[in-house]
Design a protein around this motif. Structure first.
Motif, mmCIF file in Angstrom:
data_model
loop_
_atom_site.group_PDB
_atom_site.id
_atom_site.type_symbol
_atom_site.label_atom_id
_atom_site.label_comp_id
_atom_site.label_asym_id
_atom_site.label_seq_id
_atom_site.Cartn_x
_atom_site.Cartn_y
_atom_site.Cartn_z
ATOM 1 N N UNK A 215 0.660 -1.257 0.049
ATOM 2 C CA UNK A 215 -0.051 -0.099 -0.011
ATOM 3 C C UNK A 215 0.866 1.230 -0.068
ATOM 4 N N UNK A 216 0.777 2.152 -0.970
ATOM 5 C CA UNK A 216 1.614 3.156 -1.014
ATOM 6 C C UNK A 216 1.186 4.558 0.027
ATOM 7 N N UNK A 217 1.872 5.466 0.241
ATOM 8 C CA UNK A 217 1.579 6.685 1.104
ATOM 9 C C UNK A 217 0.261 7.137 1.138
ATOM 10 N N UNK A 218 -0.300 6.920 0.033
ATOM 11 C CA UNK A 218 -1.793 7.560 -0.244
ATOM 12 C C UNK A 218 -2.904 6.564 0.303
ATOM 13 N N UNK A 219 -2.362 5.506 0.739
ATOM 14 C CA UNK A 219 -3.291 4.342 1.229
ATOM 15 C C UNK A 219 -4.094 3.688 -0.195
ATOM 16 N N UNK A 220 -3.109 3.386 -1.197
ATOM 17 C CA UNK A 220 -3.572 2.915 -2.274
ATOM 18 C C UNK A 220 -2.911 1.648 -2.476
ATOM 19 N N UNK A 221 -3.713 0.439 -2.936
ATOM 20 C CA UNK A 221 -2.794 -0.740 -3.330
ATOM 21 C C UNK A 221 -2.223 -0.585 -4.660
ATOM 22 N N UNK A 222 -0.918 -0.901 -4.654
ATOM 23 C CA UNK A 222 -0.132 -1.008 -5.719
ATOM 24 C C UNK A 222 0.539 -2.320 -6.239
ATOM 25 N N UNK A 223 0.486 -3.269 -5.313
ATOM 26 C CA UNK A 223 1.023 -4.618 -5.754
ATOM 27 C C UNK A 223 0.268 -5.568 -4.715
ATOM 28 N N UNK A 224 0.063 -6.751 -5.467
ATOM 29 C CA UNK A 224 -0.423 -7.719 -4.694
ATOM 30 C C UNK A 224 -0.020 -9.146 -5.019
ATOM 31 N N UNK A 225 0.620 -9.842 -4.283
ATOM 32 C CA UNK A 225 1.252 -11.175 -4.519
ATOM 33 C C UNK A 225 0.531 -12.269 -3.885
ATOM 34 N N UNK A 226 0.013 -13.242 -4.519
ATOM 35 C CA UNK A 226 -0.745 -14.243 -4.038
ATOM 36 C C UNK A 226 -0.101 -15.685 -3.991
ATOM 37 N N UNK A 227 0.192 -16.058 -3.032
ATOM 38 C CA UNK A 227 1.086 -17.521 -2.786
ATOM 39 C C UNK A 227 2.498 -17.418 -2.993
#
Length: 244
Positions: A215-227
């Protein structure tokens, strides 16, 4: 009644023999764990554990990621001391030339991260929104998750590399505080640990472990790694640097 009992014993022995023949490359002193035993035992993939496909081909350690692939079922073989020695990846579905992506990995880059209230292992309570202005790493794990434990040294190293930066590392688990504290007596996990966090896990719809969200400094999701992935440190390093 005696006849039925004899038939049952015979059937059990036949199944056992067939399993032994099917995986003849597994040493005789090792035995296959049942699904129930797998649920109750802590299974850790150490460097001495051997990984095989169904035909007995030895696989590189990087293929431990097949544990998170729904096309395969890992079969765990232990020695007389119940120490994990071999894993056979049994294919459940026909070979497909296209690789299906886990739907949990889907997200829109820049989407707002769900806010939550968390209490860490030391009893400190905070909101995710309180961390705005910092890059936040959410790692979803649990104490009996072999792939989660496998990637912990890399995650610890990652946290150490960014200890003087505006980065907050949070490890979220459904395990209760006492279970996590017991786990930490033999393992190191240098994130801020958030136990008993079913509410956060449900909020983010996590069913696959490990799952890691940046989550970046603005509170936004920028990366998601599953597994599990062998290069988790380099992937997260790149995402964190881009978000700083």
């Amino acid at each position: 009644m005696k006849i039925l009992k004899s038939l049952f014993v015979c059937l059990f022995l036949c199944v056992s023999i067939l399993q032994a023949q099917e995986y003849a490359f597994i040493p005789k002193e090792q035995h296959l764990l049942t699904d129930e035993e797998v649920k109750t035992m802590e299974l850790v993939i150490t460097p001495d554990v051997l990984l095989f496909n169904e035909r007995g081909k030895l696989l590189p350690m990087s293929q431990v990621q097949l544990m998170t692939n729904s096309d395969y079922k890992p079969l765990f073989f232990v020695n007389a001391n119940n120490k994990l020695k071999s894993v056979v990846f049994k294919r459940l579905k026909a070979i497909n030339t296209t690789i299906a992506k886990n739907p949990e990995a889907n997200f829109t880059k820049g989407e707002k991260a769900y806010d939550f209230i968390a209490t860490d292992l030391d009893g400190n309570t905070f909101k995710l929104s309180d961390l705005k202005g910092q890059v936040v790493i959410l790692n979803f794990w649990f104490t009996n998750c072999g792939p989660c434990i496998q990637e912990m040294p890399e995650l610890n190293n990652l946290a150490d590399n960014f200890k003087n930066k505006k980065v907050k590392f949070l490890a979220v688990t459904f395990n209760k505080k006492e279970i996590v504290e017991q786990f930490l007596k033999t393992k190191d996990f240098n994130f801020t640990l958030i136990p008993n966090a079913n509410n956060i896990i449900s909020l983010y719809g996590v069913n696959t472990y490990p799952t890691t969200i940046v989550i970046n400094k603005k509170g936004e999701i920028v990366t998601k790694e599953v597994g599990y992935r062998t290069n988790i440190k380099s992937v997260l390093t790149k995402a964190i640097n881009a978000a700083l």
